[in-house]
Scaffold this motif. Structure first.
Motif, PDB file in Angstrom:
ATOM      1  N   TYR A 495       0.847  -1.194   0.000  1.00 48.82           N
ATOM      2  CA  TYR A 495       0.000   0.000   0.000  1.00 48.82           C
ATOM      3  C   TYR A 495       0.881   1.243   0.000  1.00 48.82           C
ATOM      4  CZ  TYR A 495      -4.549  -2.194   0.634  1.00 48.82           C
ATOM      5  OH  TYR A 495      -5.706  -2.877   0.435  1.00 48.82           O
ATOM      6  N   THR A 500      -3.978  10.656  -7.378  1.00 50.42           N
ATOM      7  CA  THR A 500      -4.937  10.228  -8.411  1.00 50.42           C
ATOM      8  C   THR A 500      -4.736  10.976  -9.730  1.00 50.42           C
ATOM      9  OG1 THR A 500      -6.536  11.785  -7.519  1.00 50.42           O
ATOM     10  CG2 THR A 500      -6.693   9.521  -6.754  1.00 50.42           C
ATOM     11  N   VAL A 532      -4.820   8.740  -2.628  1.00 56.81           N
ATOM     12  CA  VAL A 532      -5.508   7.525  -2.129  1.00 56.81           C
ATOM     13  C   VAL A 532      -4.440   6.575  -1.610  1.00 56.81           C
ATOM     14  CG1 VAL A 532      -7.015   5.608  -2.714  1.00 56.81           C
ATOM     15  CG2 VAL A 532      -7.270   7.777  -3.892  1.00 56.81           C
ATOM     16  N   TYR A 533      -4.732   6.048  -0.432  1.00 56.23           N
ATOM     17  CA  TYR A 533      -3.782   5.070   0.121  1.00 56.23           C
ATOM     18  C   TYR A 533      -4.194   3.704  -0.396  1.00 56.23           C
ATOM     19  CZ  TYR A 533      -0.779   2.710   3.486  1.00 56.23           C
ATOM     20  OH  TYR A 533       0.197   1.946   4.060  1.00 56.23           O
ATOM     21  N   THR A 534      -3.477   3.205  -1.390  1.00 51.86           N
ATOM     22  CA  THR A 534      -3.899   1.954  -2.044  1.00 51.86           C
ATOM     23  C   THR A 534      -2.700   1.264  -2.686  1.00 51.86           C
ATOM     24  OG1 THR A 534      -5.532   1.030  -3.554  1.00 51.86           O
ATOM     25  CG2 THR A 534      -4.459   3.059  -4.255  1.00 51.86           C
ATOM     26  N   ILE A 569     -13.733  10.893  -2.861  1.00 53.20           N
ATOM     27  CA  ILE A 569     -13.466  10.222  -1.587  1.00 53.20           C
ATOM     28  C   ILE A 569     -14.449  10.746  -0.560  1.00 53.20           C
ATOM     29  CG2 ILE A 569     -11.820   9.905   0.302  1.00 53.20           C
ATOM     30  CD1 ILE A 569      -9.617   9.748  -1.643  1.00 53.20           C
ATOM     31  N   GLU A 571     -16.846   8.357   2.428  1.00 49.84           N
ATOM     32  CA  GLU A 571     -16.586   7.307   3.415  1.00 49.84           C
ATOM     33  C   GLU A 571     -15.801   6.168   2.794  1.00 49.84           C
ATOM     34  OE1 GLU A 571     -20.423   6.331   4.843  1.00 49.84           O
ATOM     35  OE2 GLU A 571     -20.445   7.968   6.291  1.00 49.84           O
ATOM     36  N   VAL A 572     -15.946   6.100   1.475  1.00 49.86           N
ATOM     37  CA  VAL A 572     -15.182   5.106   0.723  1.00 49.86           C
ATOM     38  C   VAL A 572     -14.549   5.823  -0.465  1.00 49.86           C
ATOM     39  CG1 VAL A 572     -16.569   3.072   1.304  1.00 49.86           C
ATOM     40  CG2 VAL A 572     -17.270   4.555  -0.588  1.00 49.86           C
ATOM     41  N   VAL A 573     -13.662   5.081  -1.141  1.00 51.93           N
ATOM     42  CA  VAL A 573     -13.124   5.632  -2.386  1.00 51.93           C
ATOM     43  C   VAL A 573     -14.094   5.207  -3.478  1.00 51.93           C
ATOM     44  CG1 VAL A 573     -11.182   5.659  -3.981  1.00 51.93           C
ATOM     45  CG2 VAL A 573     -10.785   5.338  -1.527  1.00 51.93           C
ATOM     46  N   ILE A 642     -11.499   2.725   2.545  1.00 50.95           N
ATOM     47  CA  ILE A 642     -10.372   3.631   2.779  1.00 50.95           C
ATOM     48  C   ILE A 642      -9.418   3.010   3.780  1.00 50.95           C
ATOM     49  CG2 ILE A 642      -9.695   5.830   3.846  1.00 50.95           C
ATOM     50  CD1 ILE A 642     -12.147   7.071   2.632  1.00 50.95           C
ATOM     51  N   LYS A 643      -8.186   2.948   3.357  1.00 52.37           N
ATOM     52  CA  LYS A 643      -7.143   2.503   4.286  1.00 52.37           C
ATOM     53  C   LYS A 643      -6.485   3.767   4.819  1.00 52.37           C
ATOM     54  CE  LYS A 643      -6.935  -2.104   3.437  1.00 52.37           C
ATOM     55  NZ  LYS A 643      -6.605  -3.216   4.327  1.00 52.37           N
ATOM     56  N   GLU A 644      -6.554   3.958   6.131  1.00 57.58           N
ATOM     57  CA  GLU A 644      -5.985   5.175   6.708  1.00 57.58           C
ATOM     58  C   GLU A 644      -4.466   5.104   6.702  1.00 57.58           C
ATOM     59  OE1 GLU A 644      -7.393   7.886   7.546  1.00 57.58           O
ATOM     60  OE2 GLU A 644      -9.498   7.261   7.385  1.00 57.58           O
TER      61      GLU A 644
END
Lengths: 646, 144
Positions: A495, A500, A532-534, A569, A571-573, A642-644
C-alpha cells in the motif's frame, strides 16, 4: 444312683425306724445280758454308748438316736435294780457315771447327727438336682475313675449306672481323639476355671455301641475333703450341631449374598458416580455444544432441546418439549421428497414424518443427511443432521438423539471453493485452448505460405503472413493478460499513497494510441491534490482494463465517443468509469466477469480476460464493482474501502 | 454421389481457421457449396429458418458435413449441438447431415461430450490437420 427327693428321705426314715429300732433293741439287750453276767462294778456305760454311736452313723433320723439312748439308760438303770444283792455305792456311782456317759454321748451324737443330716440332705438335693438336669453330668476323680454320673449321661452313653461306676472316663472317649482330650484336660487342669472345652473344637463322646456323639463339655474342678474331682457337664449337641450346620450354611449363603450385595452396592455406587460424572459431562456437552442437540422419545415427541438448538431455531425448549415433533422445524416438502427417496432406497414404505428422520437409524444404517431447517420466523437454512438411537438402562431403545449443525457457512465456503475450482478448471481449459489455437492456426497458415511461395501466389502469401502476424499479436496479448491475471491473483503489492491526478495522467498516456485509433476522448475528474492510500499497480490494472474496454467497444455510430473517470473520496473511495459505447448485451451481463468471455468478437481482438483481471484486483483491495449498461453506454462504479495512512 | 460435389458448413469464430479448412477442402477437389458461420448462433439461424434456407440454397441445403468448433462466443459448439439435435427431430432431411468436430481442444471430456450425440461422427483437432487427414476422415464419413 440315688434318686431321692427330701420328702422321700423322710418317708424312708420312717420305714427304717422299726427295723433299725429293733436291731438296736437287740444289741442293747445283748449288752444288758453281758452287763448282768459281768460284775456290776465294771463300767458298762461305755458298752451301752456303742449303739448310740452306731445309731449316729447308721440311723438317718434323730428318733433312732433318741431311742437308742433311752434304751441304754433304761438298761443301765434296770441293771442296777435287777442286780443281786444291795446296791453298793460303787455300783450306784458306776450306774450314774454310765448314764452321764450315755447322755453326753447322746448330746454329742445329736450335734453330729444334725450336721450329718444336713450334709446328707444337701447331698440328696444335689443329686436330685443333678438328676433333673437334662445335661449329662459326670464326676471323675483324679485317677480318671467315674465316681458319679446322672441318668441323663447314662442314657446318652447307653450305659447303666453300675457299668459306668466300673469304668474310667476314657471309655467314653473315642480312641482317635484321646490325645486331643488329654491335652485339653491337662490344659484345663493347669487353669481349672469353669471352662467349656468343646466350643469350637469338634468333640465326640463314644457310646457303648461305639456310636460317636457330638458333645459339648463343661469342666469344673471341685475339692472335697482334700480330694479333687472333675465334674463334667456333657451336652448332646447333635441337634445343635445340625442346627449350627444349617445356620452356618444359611449364614454362608447370607454372607455370600451379603458380599454379593456389597459388591453390587459398590458397583452401583461406582456406576452412580460414573453415571453422575457422565450425566454432568453430558449436560455440559449438551448445553455448551455448538451443535443443536435434540432428543425425542420413540414417537418423536421432543424430550430435550439444548440452548444451541434454541439459538439455531428460535424456539424455546419449553415451547417444544413434550409438545412437538422435530417435523415442526423441517421443510415439509423436503420431508415428503425424502420419504419417497428413502422408501425407494430402503425398499420399505416410509411415510413422510418422524419415521423419515429415523428410518436409517432403525435399520442400523448411518443416518447423516443434509436437511433444511425452518426457524421460528420462517427462515430456511441447511443443516447436517445425524440421528442416533438412545437406550435405557436395560438396553432397550428409548428414543433418538439428533445432532444438527448449521452448515450455511460451510455450504457457502464449499460453494465458493467449488466456484473457484470451476474457475480454475475453466481457466486451465481456456488457457490451454486459447494458447494452442493460434499456434495450430499459424502452423496451418505457414504450410500454405510455403505452398503458395512454390506456386508463386505472392498475394496469398502476403495475406497469410499478415494473418500469422495477427495470430502472434493475439497470442502475445493473451500471454500478457494471463500474466496480469496471475499477478492479480497472487501478487501482494504494498500500500502506498497514490496521487490520483498523476495516476490518471499516466493511464491516459499509456492508452494514447488506442484512443486515437478509435477516436475516443478520455477525460477525468479529480483533485490535483487527491491522494488515495492503495496498491498502485492494482488500481492501474483495474482502470486500464476498464478504459481499454470502453475504447475497444466504443460505438462508431456515435458522433462523439468518450470515456470519463471520476474520483471521489467520502466514506469510501468511489471511482466511476462511464462511456457511451456499445454497452453490454443484457443477456450476457451476468457473465461479464467470467474469464474468456467476449460479447463483441467482431468489434475488437481480446483475450477475454480483461474483466476477470478487473474483478480479481478489486477483490484483492477488498472493494466491489457494479455496473449499469445499455446501448447508450456503460457506467461502472467501484467502491474501495479507505485505508488510513497515519 | 459426385466426387467432391457435396455441401459443407464451417462453424468457427476464427476466420483464419475457416480459411485453412476451405483450402484443405479445395485441395482435395471439393467443389460443393460451403456455408460459413462465425458462431453457433448464426449457424443455428440457417437451420431454424429451414424453409427459407431450403428455398435459397435448394439442394445444397442442408449441408452434408458440418465442421463445428467448440470455443466460440455467444453460442458455443456444445450449445449448438444441443439446439441442433432438437431441430433435427422436426426436420427428417437433417438426419443426413453429420457433424465433424473441428477444435483445438484435446480434452477427452470434450470428445466424450461431443460423441454423446449420435450425429457427431468424428473429431479433428486443429493442430493435427493436414490435407491427408481431412481427406481420410471425410471419406470415412461419406463412404463407410
Amino acid at each position: 444312683m440315688i434318686i431321692n427327693s427330701s420328702n422321700k428321705i423322710e418317708k424312708m426314715d420312717e420305714d427304717l425306724i422299726s427295723l433299725e429300732s429293733f436291731t438296736f433293741l437287740c444289741f442293747t439287750a445283748i449288752f444288758f445280758v453281758i452287763d448282768m453276767v459281768t460284775p456290776l462294778e465294771i463300767n458298762i456305760g461305755v458298752l451301752y454308748s456303742l449303739p448310740v454311736w452306731a445309731s449316729l452313723f447308721l440311723g438317718r433320723s434323730h428318733q433312732l438316736l433318741k431311742l437308742t439312748a433311752v434304751l441304754a439308760l433304761f438298761f443301765i438303770i434296770l441293771g442296777a435294780f435287777v442286780s443281786l444283792g444291795e446296791i453298793t455305792l460303787s455300783i450306784f456311782l458306776n450306774r450314774l457315771f454310765s448314764c452321764a456317759l450315755i447322755l453326753i454321748t447322746y448330746y454329742l451324737c445329736q450335734i453330729f447327727k444334725r450336721g450329718l443330716i444336713q450334709k446328707m440332705q444337701f447331698e440328696d438335693r444335689f443329686f436330685a438336682a443333678l438328676e433333673s438336669t437334662p445335661a449329662g453330668v459326670i464326676l471323675i476323680d483324679m485317677s480318671g475313675k467315674i465316681v458319679v454320673s446322672n441318668s441323663a449321661l447314662n442314657v446318652l452313653f447307653e450305659y447303666t449306672e453300675i457299668e459306668l461306676s466300673l469304668l474310667s472316663f476314657e471309655a467314653l472317649i473315642p480312641n482317635e481323639v484321646k490325645q486331643k482330650y488329654s491335652y485339653l484336660v491337662s490344659k484345663f487342669l493347669a487353669n481349672p476355671k469353669g471352662n467349656i472345652i468343646s466350643d469350637e473344637l469338634e468333640i465326640f463322646g463314644k457310646a457303648k455301641s461305639g456310636k460317636l456323639i457330638p458333645i459339648d463339655v463343661a469342666l469344673n474342678l471341685i475339692e472335697s475333703n482334700g480330694e479333687s474331682f472333675v465334674i463334667a457337664t456333657v451336652t448332646d449337641i447333635t441337634n445343635r450341631k445340625e442346627n449350627f450346620r444349617l445356620m452356618r450354611e444359611k449364614n454362608k449363603k447370607l454372607e455370600q449374598s451379603e458380599s454379593e450385595k456389597a459388591e453390587l452396592i459398590k458397583e452401583l455406587k461406582s456406576l452412580n458416580i460414573k453415571n453422575k460424572e457422565t450425566i454432568s459431562l453430558l449436560e455440559a456437552i449438551r448445553e455448551h455444544a455448538a451443535h443443536a442437540l435434540i432428543s425425542t422419545d420413540l414417537n418423536g415427541l421432543i424430550t430435550s432441546f439444548n440452548s444451541s438448538a434454541e439459538k439455531m431455531l428460535g424456539y424455546k425448549a419449553s415451547e417444544l418439549i413434550g409438545k412437538e415433533n422435530p417435523g415442526k422445524f423441517h421443510d415439509v416438502q423436503e420431508v415428503i421428497n425424502r420419504s419417497a427417496e428413502f422408501s425407494e432406497k430402503l425398499e420399505e414404505e416410509i411415510e413422510p414424518g418422524f419415521k423419515t428422520f429415523v428410518c436409517h437409524t432403525n435399520l442400523g444404517l448411518e443416518n447423516e443427511f443434509e436437511w433444511i431447517y425452518v426457524n421460528k420466523t420462517g427462515v430456511k437454512f441447511p443443516v447436517l443432521l445425524t440421528v442416533s438411537s438412545l437406550f435405557d438402562e436395560e438396553g432397550r431403545l428409548s428414543g433418538y438423539l439428533g445432532i444438527a449443525q448449521d452448515i450455511t457457512k460451510t455450504k457457502e465456503v464449499a460453494r465458493k471453493l467449488e466456484q473457484s475450482n470451476e474457475e480454475l478448471a475453466q481457466f486451465a481449459y481456456r488457457t490451454s485452448h486459447d494458447l494452442k489455437a493460434p499456434l495450430a492456426t499459424m502452423k496451418g497458415l505457414i504450410g500454405f505460405v510455403k505452398e503458395d511461395l512454390e506456386s508463386g501466389d505472392i498475394d496469398e502469401v502476403n495475406l497469410n503472413l499478415r494473418e500469422i502476424e495477427n495470430q502472434v499479436e493475439k497470442l502475445t496479448k493473451l500471454v500478457v493478460g494471463i500474466l496480469n491475471l496471475a499477478k492479480g491473483d497472487l501478487q501482494e503489492c504494498s500500500y502506498e499513497l497514490v496521487n490520483t491526478y498523476y495516476l490518471l495522467n499516466k493511464l491516459k498516456e499509456s492508452l494514447d494510441l488506442e484512443l486515437k485509433q478509435k477516436d475516443v476522448s478520455f477525460t477525468f475528474k479529480t483533485d490535483r491534490e487527491l491522494f488515495v492510500y492503495t496498491q498502485e499497480l492494482r488500481i492501474e490494472q483495474i482502470l486500464y482494463n476498464l478504459v481499454l474496454n470502453s475504447i475497444k467497444y466504443s460505438d462508431s455510430n456515435k458522433e462523439i465517443k468518450f470515456v470519463e473517470i471520476c474520483f471521489e473520496i467520502s466514506e469510501v473511495v468511489k471511482i466511476k468509469v462511464c462511456d457511451n459505447g456499445l454497452g453490454i448485451p443484457l443477456k450476457f451481463q451476468d457473465k461479464l466477469f467470467e474469464m474468456f468471455t467476449r460479447f463483441h468478437p467482431n468489434q475488437a481482438e481480446g483475450s477475454g480476460l480483461g474483466m476477470s483481471i478487473v474483478k480479481k484486483n478489486i477483490e484483492a483491495l477488498g472493494g466491489e464493482i457494479s455496473f449499469l449498461s445499455s446501448e447508450k453506454g456503460s457506467e461502472f462504479e467501484i467502491l474501495l474501502p479507505i485505508k488510513e495512512k497515519l | 454421389m459426385n466426387q467432391g460435389n457435396y455441401s459443407v458448413m464451417i462453424v468457427d469464430d476464427q476466420k483464419p481457421d475457416r480459411y485453412l479448412l476451405k483450402r484443405y477442402l479445395k485441395k482435395m477437389n471439393h467443389t460443393g457449396h460451403i456455408f460459413e458461420a462465425e458462431n453457433g448462433e448464426s449457424a443455428l439461424d440457417l437451420f431454424l429458418n429451414f424453409e427459407k434456407s431450403k428455398n435459397e440454397f435448394s439442394d445444397d441445403f442442408p449441408p452434408m458435413i458440418i465442421f463445428l468448433d467448440i470455443n466460440m462466443p455467444f453460442l458455443n459448439g456444445f450449445e449448438f449441438l444441443d439446439a441442433f439435435s432438437k431441430i433435427r427431430e422436426s426436420h427428417p432431411s437433417l438426419k443426413s447431415s453429420v457433424i465433424m468436430m473441428f477444435s483445438s481442444s484435446h480434452s477427452s471430456s470434450d470428445k466424450e461430450k461431443a460423441f454423446s450425440y449420435s450425429f457427431v461422427k468424428d473429431f479433428i483437432t486443429k493442430d493435427e490437420i493436414s490435407s491427408e487427414t481431412i481427406k481420410e476422415k471425410i471419406h470415412k464419413i461419406l463412404e463407410p
